[in-house]
Write a protein that holds these residues in place. Structure first.
Motif, mmCIF file in Angstrom:
data_model
loop_
_atom_site.group_PDB
_atom_site.id
_atom_site.type_symbol
_atom_site.label_atom_id
_atom_site.label_comp_id
_atom_site.label_asym_id
_atom_site.label_seq_id
_atom_site.Cartn_x
_atom_site.Cartn_y
_atom_site.Cartn_z
ATOM 1 N N SER A 1 0.838 -1.204 0.000
ATOM 2 C CA SER A 1 0.000 0.000 0.000
ATOM 3 C C SER A 1 0.872 1.253 0.000
ATOM 4 N N SER A 2 0.251 2.356 -0.464
ATOM 5 C CA SER A 2 0.939 3.650 -0.426
ATOM 6 C C SER A 2 1.095 4.082 1.032
ATOM 7 N N PRO A 3 2.110 4.913 1.311
ATOM 8 C CA PRO A 3 2.254 5.400 2.686
ATOM 9 C C PRO A 3 0.959 6.051 3.167
ATOM 10 N N ARG A 4 0.539 5.641 4.361
ATOM 11 C CA ARG A 4 -0.759 6.122 4.854
ATOM 12 C C ARG A 4 -0.762 7.637 5.028
ATOM 13 N N GLU A 5 0.401 8.223 5.349
ATOM 14 C CA GLU A 5 0.420 9.662 5.538
ATOM 15 C C GLU A 5 0.117 10.408 4.243
ATOM 16 N N ASP A 6 0.410 9.764 3.072
ATOM 17 C CA ASP A 6 0.071 10.399 1.801
ATOM 18 C C ASP A 6 -1.439 10.465 1.607
ATOM 19 N N ARG A 7 -2.152 9.409 2.098
ATOM 20 C CA ARG A 7 -3.591 9.334 1.865
ATOM 21 C C ARG A 7 -4.412 9.790 3.064
ATOM 22 N N TYR A 8 -3.746 10.261 4.109
ATOM 23 C CA TYR A 8 -4.434 10.538 5.368
ATOM 24 C C TYR A 8 -5.548 11.569 5.195
ATOM 25 N N ARG A 9 -5.237 12.720 4.583
ATOM 26 C CA ARG A 9 -6.246 13.780 4.441
ATOM 27 C C ARG A 9 -7.423 13.325 3.600
ATOM 28 N N SER A 10 -7.154 12.495 2.594
ATOM 29 C CA SER A 10 -8.230 12.031 1.728
ATOM 30 C C SER A 10 -9.126 11.032 2.452
ATOM 31 N N LEU A 11 -8.505 10.105 3.218
ATOM 32 C CA LEU A 11 -9.284 9.100 3.924
ATOM 33 C C LEU A 11 -10.067 9.687 5.086
ATOM 34 N N VAL A 12 -9.444 10.612 5.810
ATOM 35 C CA VAL A 12 -10.078 11.140 7.026
ATOM 36 C C VAL A 12 -11.024 12.290 6.712
ATOM 37 N N PHE A 13 -10.593 13.224 5.857
ATOM 38 C CA PHE A 13 -11.385 14.432 5.618
ATOM 39 C C PHE A 13 -12.069 14.450 4.249
ATOM 40 N N GLY A 14 -11.790 13.455 3.408
ATOM 41 C CA GLY A 14 -12.394 13.451 2.076
ATOM 42 C C GLY A 14 -11.835 14.529 1.174
ATOM 43 N N SER A 15 -10.552 14.881 1.348
ATOM 44 C CA SER A 15 -9.954 15.996 0.601
ATOM 45 C C SER A 15 -9.392 15.531 -0.729
ATOM 46 N N ASN A 16 -9.445 16.419 -1.714
ATOM 47 C CA ASN A 16 -8.761 16.240 -2.997
ATOM 48 C C ASN A 16 -7.525 17.137 -2.975
ATOM 49 N N TYR A 17 -6.345 16.592 -3.225
ATOM 50 C CA TYR A 17 -5.147 17.395 -3.100
ATOM 51 C C TYR A 17 -3.997 16.787 -3.903
ATOM 52 N N VAL A 18 -2.937 17.605 -4.002
ATOM 53 C CA VAL A 18 -1.725 17.182 -4.706
ATOM 54 C C VAL A 18 -0.576 17.223 -3.706
ATOM 55 N N THR A 19 0.283 16.221 -3.763
ATOM 56 C CA THR A 19 1.436 16.183 -2.869
ATOM 57 C C THR A 19 2.655 15.704 -3.637
ATOM 58 N N ARG A 20 3.827 16.047 -3.111
ATOM 59 C CA ARG A 20 5.088 15.585 -3.703
ATOM 60 C C ARG A 20 5.832 14.767 -2.666
ATOM 61 N N THR A 21 6.328 13.628 -3.070
ATOM 62 C CA THR A 21 7.093 12.762 -2.168
ATOM 63 C C THR A 21 8.303 12.230 -2.912
ATOM 64 N N ALA A 22 9.218 11.659 -2.150
ATOM 65 C CA ALA A 22 10.417 11.054 -2.728
ATOM 66 C C ALA A 22 10.496 9.616 -2.267
ATOM 67 N N SER A 23 10.699 8.740 -3.206
ATOM 68 C CA SER A 23 10.812 7.314 -2.896
ATOM 69 C C SER A 23 12.020 6.759 -3.627
ATOM 70 N N ASP A 24 12.967 6.179 -2.857
ATOM 71 C CA ASP A 24 14.196 5.612 -3.424
ATOM 72 C C ASP A 24 14.954 6.640 -4.260
ATOM 73 N N GLY A 25 14.948 7.871 -3.789
ATOM 74 C CA GLY A 25 15.674 8.928 -4.485
ATOM 75 C C GLY A 25 14.963 9.494 -5.688
ATOM 76 N N VAL A 26 13.734 9.042 -5.953
ATOM 77 C CA VAL A 26 12.969 9.525 -7.110
ATOM 78 C C VAL A 26 11.835 10.402 -6.590
ATOM 79 N N GLU A 27 11.778 11.631 -7.091
ATOM 80 C CA GLU A 27 10.715 12.552 -6.667
ATOM 81 C C GLU A 27 9.495 12.339 -7.557
ATOM 82 N N VAL A 28 8.326 12.188 -6.917
ATOM 83 C CA VAL A 28 7.091 11.967 -7.665
ATOM 84 C C VAL A 28 6.052 12.987 -7.220
ATOM 85 N N LEU A 29 5.118 13.250 -8.143
ATOM 86 C CA LEU A 29 3.990 14.149 -7.886
ATOM 87 C C LEU A 29 2.730 13.304 -7.873
ATOM 88 N N LYS A 30 1.929 13.448 -6.812
ATOM 89 C CA LYS A 30 0.745 12.605 -6.662
ATOM 90 C C LYS A 30 -0.505 13.470 -6.567
#
Length: 531
Positions: free
Chosen positions: A112-141
């Motif tokens: 599963s994706s890191p829960r902190e990435d999906r926290y606002r969407s699961l808890v508050f029903g928010s639509n949003y954009v976030t940037r994270t880095a995984s294994d040195g690769v920056e991604v936009l979600k």
């Protein structure tokens, strides 16, 4: 060293300037376009990611897969088609527990994706954009909640995550910048070629002379012509004056520039025009013109066997008389100086005689009469006015008044302590300097040139008063004299009093003016001691 660098060929100067400007423009454009392109591409990716995630979250098939369990063979084709349309790196459909119910792209594991990435969407029903880095690769979600309608209530049962790799976005930006640099390089080469041909054409027109060489020749030519005491006049084949030096204008009593005008419209003497029209060389020919006797010399200008003009030089035979007159004036000036020295010597002898006769009191009184005004000023400045900023301003204005022969008096009743800290030196210069200078101008052409200054700090305010013996303020100027740009003294004036008013408003002060009955104006400045 700097002069050597400046004295380079025109071609190098033009090439250097064009190269510098092209590099500067290309560099700035590349930076600005690259920055704007990056911002625009990232914003577009964020917008697409969020819109795609929201679109998938509303699809019934996606909602069923999350509510009743994963059915990859149903959801994956939809997700894959959507990923291809938006060119995303990956899309994940996950339930609340993080289990995949649909996916597309390079993320196909069941982790599963890191829960902190999906926290606002699961808890508050928010639509949003976030940037994270995984294994040195920056991604936009872009993350959107999958909300199931149960009739009486709605519940978030999962999320849609649309992923873009930042390195893919950046590679696209780099590709666009390379294209722009290619076009810029072509423009750079064309600019250099154009500057080369331009420099070559200019060099041909200047007979191979560099600009600094032409400038040097021009300065030398002007210096020679203007330094020669003889009048020099150049005329072309059509009788048009092409050059006349300063001495020629003085000898011919011409004040304005006459280059480009016909010689017949400037010189009215037929005998002078006859000499100037001659095609032969003439030496030391006397001609009478404007009550003067001139000695004229002419030299035709011959080019390819044809006369293209004539150069004439002439000098005034009556200069000797002027020299005699000048000597007479010098002698008169010498006599005037001798008379002034005699008067000053008499005063010194009077003082010496008084001292020798023991009349020391009378001698001292005579000396004191000569220095009384300065002593009064010093006494008032050093004793009564104890602020060094005001003292400095008044001392400067006293010197200026002495040069302009203006009687600038500082009222002996003036008195003030050091100014409060909030009244700085700069505002004082603007306020007092402009008012006193205006008073000096007001009395400059008056028979009685008197300006007075008074200051007192009794009470809660500091009061300055500047009075003059000028013409006063006209009625039509009432209400306008403090307006910026308004002045009865001509154009580009009318800023002094406006600046005074602005400084006073900053200090919570005020200014008043009135006309005196016997002529002149009085300006009163009131500054509070505290603000």
């Amino acid at each position: 060293m700097l002069q050597r660098l400046l004295n380079v060929s025109l071609q190098i100067k033009i090439l250097g300037l064009i190269i510098f400007l092209l590099l500067l423009v290309i560099g700035l454009l590349s930076f600005i376009v690259g920055y704007l392109e990056m911002e625009e591409d990232v914003e577009q990716a964020e917008r697409i990611a969020l819109q795609t995630a929201q679109t998938l979250s509303f699809m019934g098939t996606i909602q069923d897969s999350v509510e009743h369990g994963g059915a990859f063979e149903v959801t994956n084709p939809i997700v894959e088609r959507m990923r291809d349309q938006v060119d995303a790196s990956a899309i994940r459909i996950e339930n609340r527990d993080g289990e995949l119910t649909g996916y597309a792209g390079d993320i196909i594991t069941n982790h599963s994706s890191p829960r902190e990435d999906r926290y606002r969407s699961l808890v508050f029903g928010s639509n949003y954009v976030t940037r994270t880095a995984s294994d040195g690769v920056e991604v936009l979600k872009g993350i959107a909640p999958i909300m199931i309608d149960y009739g009486d209530y709605k519940k978030v049962e999962g999320t849609v995550t649309v992923i873009f790799h930042m390195d893919i976005i950046q590679s696209k930006i780099a590709s666009d910048i390379k294209k722009m640099l290619l076009v810029s390089g072509i423009a750079f080469i064309v600019g250099i070629a154009g500057s080369f041909f331009l420099a070559k054409s200019i060099r041909k027109d200047t007979h191979g002379l560099e600009p600094y060489e032409i400038g040097a020749l021009y300065r030398e030519r002007n210096a020679i012509l203007q330094s020669v005491k003889e009048g020099i006049l150049s005329i072309d084949e059509h009788g048009i004056i092409t050059m006349m030096n300063h001495s020629a204008r003085e000898l011919l009593d011409i004040s304005e520039s006459v280059e480009g005008q016909s010689v017949t419209s400037i010189i009215s003497s037929s005998s002078m025009l006859e000499v100037l029209a001659s095609k032969e060389t003439i030496s030391n020919k006397e001609r009478y013109y404007n009550d003067k006797i001139f000695i004229v010399n002419t030299q035709p200008i011959i080019e390819n066997g044809e006369q293209t003009g004539i150069v004439a030089s002439f000098r005034d035979k009556t200069e000797i008389k002027k020299m005699v007159d000048a000597l007479s004036e010098v002698r008169q000036y010498s006599e005037d100086l001798r008379a002034q020295a005699h008067e000053f010597t008499n005063k010194l002898y009077v003082i010496l005689g008084m001292i020798q006769l023991g009349k020391h009191t009378e001698a001292i009184q005579l000396i004191q009469e000569e220095a009384q005004i300065q002593e009064q000023h010093k006494e008032v400045l050093l004793t009564n006015i104890k602020d060094d900023k005001v003292q400095a301003i008044l001392l400067g204005k006293l010197a200026k008044a002495s040069e302009k022969k203006i009687d600038f008096k500082i009222d002996v009743e003036s008195a003030m302590q050091p100014l409060p800290a909030h009244i700085g030196f700069s505002p004082l210069i603007v306020i007092l300097g402009n008012l006193i200078d205006n008073a000096f101008e007001a009395v400059a052409d008056r028979p009685t040139k008197e300006v007075s200054f008074f200051v007192t700090d009794i009470g809660n305010d500091i009061i300055f008063e500047i009075a003059d013996s000028g013409k006063g303020i006209k009625d039509e100027a009432e209400g306008k004299i403090f307006q910026k740009g308004y002045s009865a003294k001509g154009k580009n004036r009318g800023y002094g009093l406006a600046n005074v008013k602005e400084e006073l408003e900053l200090l919570d002060g005020m200014i008043e003016w009135t006309n005196k009955h016997d002529g002149g104006a009085v300006f009163t400045v009131i500054l509070p001691k505290s603000i």
